[in-house]
Design a protein around this motif. Sequence first.
Motif, mmCIF file in Angstrom:
data_model
loop_
_atom_site.group_PDB
_atom_site.id
_atom_site.type_symbol
_atom_site.label_atom_id
_atom_site.label_comp_id
_atom_site.label_asym_id
_atom_site.label_seq_id
_atom_site.Cartn_x
_atom_site.Cartn_y
_atom_site.Cartn_z
ATOM 1 N N SER A 183 45.575 33.013 18.161
ATOM 2 C CA SER A 183 44.649 33.782 17.337
ATOM 3 C C SER A 183 44.530 35.205 17.882
ATOM 4 O O SER A 183 44.464 36.174 17.131
ATOM 5 C CB SER A 183 43.278 33.101 17.294
ATOM 6 O OG SER A 183 42.729 33.060 18.585
ATOM 7 N N VAL A 184 44.545 35.328 19.206
ATOM 8 C CA VAL A 184 44.478 36.646 19.827
ATOM 9 C C VAL A 184 45.780 37.401 19.563
ATOM 10 O O VAL A 184 45.788 38.603 19.299
ATOM 11 C CB VAL A 184 44.234 36.511 21.346
ATOM 12 C CG1 VAL A 184 44.188 37.868 22.004
ATOM 13 C CG2 VAL A 184 42.946 35.766 21.614
ATOM 14 N N GLN A 185 46.890 36.665 19.580
ATOM 15 C CA GLN A 185 48.203 37.255 19.288
ATOM 16 C C GLN A 185 48.229 37.888 17.914
ATOM 17 O O GLN A 185 48.670 39.017 17.746
ATOM 18 C CB GLN A 185 49.253 36.147 19.302
ATOM 19 C CG GLN A 185 50.226 36.255 20.428
ATOM 20 C CD GLN A 185 51.367 35.266 20.258
ATOM 21 O OE1 GLN A 185 51.934 35.130 19.185
ATOM 22 N NE2 GLN A 185 51.694 34.573 21.321
ATOM 23 N N ALA A 186 47.744 37.135 16.916
ATOM 24 C CA ALA A 186 47.772 37.616 15.533
ATOM 25 C C ALA A 186 46.977 38.909 15.420
ATOM 26 O O ALA A 186 47.397 39.870 14.775
ATOM 27 C CB ALA A 186 47.205 36.566 14.595
ATOM 28 N N ARG A 187 45.810 38.945 16.107
ATOM 29 C CA ARG A 187 44.953 40.112 16.060
ATOM 30 C C ARG A 187 45.643 41.321 16.696
ATOM 31 O O ARG A 187 45.600 42.430 16.181
ATOM 32 C CB ARG A 187 43.682 39.758 16.823
ATOM 33 C CG ARG A 187 42.568 40.696 16.622
ATOM 34 C CD ARG A 187 41.323 40.032 17.134
ATOM 35 N NE ARG A 187 40.253 40.975 17.184
ATOM 36 C CZ ARG A 187 39.129 40.752 17.844
ATOM 37 N NH1 ARG A 187 38.956 39.620 18.492
ATOM 38 N NH2 ARG A 187 38.186 41.646 17.856
ATOM 39 N N LEU A 189 48.905 41.754 17.066
ATOM 40 C CA LEU A 189 50.057 42.162 16.264
ATOM 41 C C LEU A 189 49.611 43.020 15.087
ATOM 42 O O LEU A 189 50.219 44.040 14.776
ATOM 43 C CB LEU A 189 50.799 40.933 15.732
ATOM 44 C CG LEU A 189 51.581 40.157 16.778
ATOM 45 C CD1 LEU A 189 52.178 38.907 16.169
ATOM 46 C CD2 LEU A 189 52.667 41.033 17.365
ATOM 47 N N ASP A 190 48.527 42.579 14.449
ATOM 48 C CA ASP A 190 47.962 43.295 13.327
ATOM 49 C C ASP A 190 47.570 44.710 13.761
ATOM 50 O O ASP A 190 47.891 45.704 13.106
ATOM 51 C CB ASP A 190 46.727 42.488 12.884
ATOM 52 C CG ASP A 190 46.226 42.911 11.540
ATOM 53 O OD1 ASP A 190 46.961 43.637 10.858
ATOM 54 O OD2 ASP A 190 45.107 42.521 11.179
ATOM 55 N N LEU A 191 46.928 44.774 14.923
ATOM 56 C CA LEU A 191 46.500 46.055 15.488
ATOM 57 C C LEU A 191 47.715 46.952 15.771
ATOM 58 O O LEU A 191 47.737 48.124 15.390
ATOM 59 C CB LEU A 191 45.735 45.781 16.789
ATOM 60 C CG LEU A 191 45.362 46.988 17.624
ATOM 61 C CD1 LEU A 191 44.171 47.676 16.995
ATOM 62 C CD2 LEU A 191 45.025 46.585 19.046
ATOM 63 N N LEU A 192 48.732 46.392 16.416
ATOM 64 C CA LEU A 192 49.913 47.174 16.770
ATOM 65 C C LEU A 192 50.613 47.702 15.518
ATOM 66 O O LEU A 192 51.023 48.852 15.461
ATOM 67 C CB LEU A 192 50.894 46.330 17.579
ATOM 68 C CG LEU A 192 50.553 46.153 19.055
ATOM 69 C CD1 LEU A 192 51.517 45.175 19.710
ATOM 70 C CD2 LEU A 192 50.613 47.493 19.773
ATOM 71 N N ARG A 193 50.734 46.827 14.515
ATOM 72 C CA ARG A 193 51.378 47.229 13.274
ATOM 73 C C ARG A 193 50.676 48.413 12.651
ATOM 74 O O ARG A 193 51.292 49.380 12.222
ATOM 75 C CB ARG A 193 51.325 46.067 12.286
ATOM 76 C CG ARG A 193 52.635 45.540 11.871
ATOM 77 C CD ARG A 193 52.391 44.321 11.024
ATOM 78 N NE ARG A 193 52.304 44.684 9.630
ATOM 79 C CZ ARG A 193 53.344 44.619 8.811
ATOM 80 N NH1 ARG A 193 54.511 44.212 9.249
ATOM 81 N NH2 ARG A 193 53.233 44.951 7.558
ATOM 82 N N VAL B 97 53.525 37.059 4.671
ATOM 83 C CA VAL B 97 52.590 38.144 4.999
ATOM 84 C C VAL B 97 52.076 38.020 6.424
ATOM 85 O O VAL B 97 52.173 36.971 7.054
ATOM 86 C CB VAL B 97 51.371 38.146 4.047
ATOM 87 C CG1 VAL B 97 51.794 38.499 2.645
ATOM 88 C CG2 VAL B 97 50.657 36.811 4.076
ATOM 89 N N VAL B 98 51.530 39.148 6.897
ATOM 90 C CA VAL B 98 50.892 39.154 8.202
ATOM 91 C C VAL B 98 49.569 38.402 8.075
ATOM 92 O O VAL B 98 48.821 38.630 7.133
ATOM 93 C CB VAL B 98 50.584 40.599 8.636
ATOM 94 C CG1 VAL B 98 50.077 40.630 10.065
ATOM 95 C CG2 VAL B 98 51.797 41.463 8.476
ATOM 96 N N PRO B 99 49.267 37.496 9.005
ATOM 97 C CA PRO B 99 47.993 36.787 8.927
ATOM 98 C C PRO B 99 46.831 37.782 8.940
ATOM 99 O O PRO B 99 46.965 38.866 9.502
ATOM 100 C CB PRO B 99 47.975 35.943 10.203
ATOM 101 C CG PRO B 99 49.316 36.024 10.818
ATOM 102 C CD PRO B 99 50.067 37.132 10.181
ATOM 103 N N ARG B 100 45.728 37.416 8.323
ATOM 104 C CA ARG B 100 44.492 38.192 8.342
ATOM 105 C C ARG B 100 44.453 39.404 7.419
ATOM 106 O O ARG B 100 43.413 40.038 7.293
ATOM 107 C CB ARG B 100 44.145 38.706 9.758
ATOM 108 C CG ARG B 100 44.004 37.650 10.816
ATOM 109 C CD ARG B 100 43.140 38.121 11.942
ATOM 110 N NE ARG B 100 43.442 39.491 12.356
ATOM 111 C CZ ARG B 100 42.639 40.221 13.074
ATOM 112 N NH1 ARG B 100 41.478 39.752 13.455
ATOM 113 N NH2 ARG B 100 42.984 41.439 13.429
#
Lengths: 256, 227
Positions: A183-187, A189-193, B97-100
């Motif tokens: 869950s932390v990874q996804a967050r 990755l989203d941030l980095l993107r 898609v990207v999650p979230r």
Amino acid sequence: MTPLLSVQDITKTYGARIGCTGVSFDLYPSEVMGIVGESGSGKTTLLNCLAGYLEPDTGQVIFDTRTDGPMDTVTMSEPERRMLGRTDWAFVHQHASDGLRMSVSAGGNIGERLMALGNRHYGSIRGDAMNWLGRVEIDTDRIDDRPTAFSGGMQQRLQIARNLVTGPRLVFMDEPTGGLDVSVQARLLDLLRGLVREMGLSAIIVTHDLAVVRLLADRLMVMKDGHVVEAGLTDQVLDDPQHAYTQLLVSSVLQV
Amino acid sequence: MIELKGVSKSFTLHNQNGAVIPVMEGASLKVMPGECVALTGVSGVGKSTLMRVIYGNYLAASGQVLVGGLDVAQAEPREILNLRRETLGYVSQFLRVVPRVPTLEVVAEPLLAIGFDRQVALDKAANLLVRLNIPERLWTLSPTTFSGGEQQRVNIARGFVHDYPALLLDEPTASLDAKNRETVLALITQAKARGAAIVGIFHDVDARKRVCDRQVDLSNFAPGMAA
């Protein structure tokens, strides 16, 4: 268009053992390249050669500097390389403790690069630090806490803030999501993107996680035993791998 | 706009005793702006493979794949990425898609990537979602939790939000109810009217008849099956 980074024939050996050999590629502005391969394939050795932490045996790493245009960073002087490391380059380590000063407050960690560039106004440095804590989703009231009091995911985000505060043009990342739970990874990755797109960053990301490169990288380089065995568009390499090793790698991923 | 010349494709499975599976030989195709061409042939004949070759997702073994003047079979990754941003849209059968990330952002993303003003991009995305009957209360959620039909419509919205000069549609009307199917057919007709070159796979025969100008039977390019 001039490549931001032009790598030519990089080889690094440890005695008789090959670290990486004959690696060449061009990276263009706002391109994100992933390097994948099993552990021991030479990914990190290559990254360290590119970022100036290791001296390659042969080859050139030509970076398009803001002031003087393309320069070979392997042969440039140590002070010049250090300056580059503080301004246009950033390095996100796998272990946040390698990239942070653990005994200095979060704000101090973010402010360090700014001060190294000659910023002296305490208020404006603190303001920038606050702003960056917000961008990496850390509560701003944690600004005076040390990273030792942060969770692993927060430390990693703090490391990213510390690195990006000076607006670098090229970011090296070594397993940025390694050791974090999903869950932390996804967050992260989203941030980095988001940051990569907003700031127009170029990045080289070393990882063994194919899902990470699919999300973040435009291009992919696959390494085995120090050699680049395949390179190309990320989705093409993952969906239609040509080399035997890449096929093995892709078919070995566990389905969730 | 889209032109294929003598394209062949085979898969080599190195980890299964180097088995070579030829799937296509000498495929040629030309699609003009404003034209919609349907790929036909039995399942497994290589329709989706050809789409992926055009999109640069699969590597052509030989031949030329020209999209808007760029040879996708030979181009650099950044050239292909640029082509995908500006020129070539692809509606696949699966949404990835990207999650979230909220649905509205997912749909607006192709516009944001080419520098549209954020508000304009979100407005256009919202318009399409309304047309495709995705209820507004779902817009702030990630589409990963949606039903199959809803995901398919989000995917279509994403593919039509930017006016791509060339479009690839892989079964755009599959798993849609009658009303949404009409909307999608209307979107395709509109895209043709503004001059988009479209290559599509339609198992829905009636839909194919209504929007496609020509059909290309891929069994003509299947190795060992050609006359």
